[in-house]
Design an enzyme around this catalytic site. Structure first.
Site, short mmCIF file in Angstrom:
data_model
loop_
_atom_site.label_atom_id
_atom_site.label_comp_id
_atom_site.label_asym_id
_atom_site.label_seq_id
_atom_site.Cartn_x
_atom_site.Cartn_y
_atom_site.Cartn_z
CE LYS A 210 18.02 -15.46 -8.39
NZ LYS A 210 18.81 -16.68 -8.24
CG ASP B 236 19.11 -19.29 -5.61
OD1 ASP B 236 18.32 -20.04 -6.21
OD2 ASP B 236 19.21 -18.07 -5.83
#
Ligand code: ATR
Length: 283
Positions: A69, A105
């Protein structure tokens, strides 16, 4: 005329366990869109080759999972505000030849609370357990949503202190502070509107801290981002104390739903995605 198949997918290492292909292919099938969503196992040293092969592979959008990420950031042409604040990308969008890094997220967590628990975090007091990647995404989303106060508690207290001090400078409406579990002022538990576990506690083999859940007020929502098992030890304890609970599959579902909307421009078929996700998690 037959439409050309476009490819979406998820990169990670490992990635075979990911439920995203199931969820996204069900959503794409719902609209009969000419896309296929695939898992791409990619090692860290393979990232440059992977990103230079996107066109050849007909890839038009990606999810990014552990451990890439942060590592994908140098390959992006631009980052959204959330991705910049979180310092991580979980969604890549191709606009022409440009790659845009975004992060769904934290917003996925907030959307799940709103849609599944009818709960709005604005002006609330939150206890957030954790200071890793997931906690950081949620902390940023709480700041962006106008939460009044976020108290971070982490096994390694320094990480919680560093994160609180960094985010405190970025959000003027939200007070970020940090404490170790032993030092926390007990009155804070009665004040909390929302308790979130964003650590690995409750996953198989990782024991939950002895949290004083009985000190929480009955209005408090207890939320766990761990989704396997579906009812984690934290959620079971909260339910037995008659506290409201919010399960971890919600963040997984809504981060995916937000990515889907960014790639396709269509509203995510939540009921379809939720059904395949819960079916998969129940077995
Ligand atoms: P993720 O991307 O899922 O957030 P991470 O960045 O590795 O993963 O963060 C894991 C979080 O779970 C951290 O807050 C970690 O605490 P430390 O910062 O002290 O490592 C927490 N964690 C992991 N194992 C734990 C355990 N056995 N007990 C308590 N907390 C734990």
């Amino acid at each position: 005329m037959k439409q050309k198949l476009k490819i979406l997918g998820i990169i990670g290492d490992p990635v075979s366990h990911s439920l995203s292909p199931l969820m996204h292919n069900a959503a794409l099938g719902h609209y009969k869109l000419p896309y296929l969503y695939m898992p791409f196992p990619v090692k860290n040293e393979e990232l440059p080759d992977f990103f230079s092969s996107l066109n050849r592979r007909k890839i038009v959008g990606l999810n990014v999972t552990i451990p890439h990420k942060q590592a994908v950031i140098p390959f992006m042409d631009s980052l959204s505000r959330e991705a910049r604040l979180i310092g991580a990308v979980n969604t890549v969008i191709m606009k022409g030849k440009k790659l845009i890094g975004r992060n769904t997220d934290g917003a996925g967590f907030i959307t799940s609370l709103r849609e599944e628990a009818r709960y709005d975090v604005e002006k609330k007091h939150v206890i957030l357990l954790g200071a890793g990647g997931a906690a950081r995404a949620i902390a940023v989303a709480l700041g962006l949503s106008g939460t009044r106060e976020v108290l971070l508690i982490n096994r390694t207290p320094k990480k919680a202190h560093d994160l609180a001090s960094e985010l405190g400078k970025k959000f003027s409406q939200t007070v970020f502070s940090a404490s170790s579990l032993d030092d926390i002022d007990i009155s804070y538990w009665a004040l909390a509107d929302l308790l979130i576990n964003a650590t690995s506690m409750g996953m198989k083999g990782i024991k939950l801290w002895p949290l004083p859940l009985h000190k929480l007020s009955k209005k408090t929502i207890v939320s766990d981002i761990v989704y396997n098992p579906l009812e984690t030890p934290l959620l079971r304890r909260a339910r037995r104390l008659k506290l409201k609970t919010h399960p971890g599959w919600g963040m997984l579902l809504y981060q995916g739903a937000l990515s889907f909307e960014m790639w396709t421009g269509r509203p995510a078929p939540i009921a379809v995605m939720k059904q395949v996700l819960l079916d998969a998690l129940q077995y």
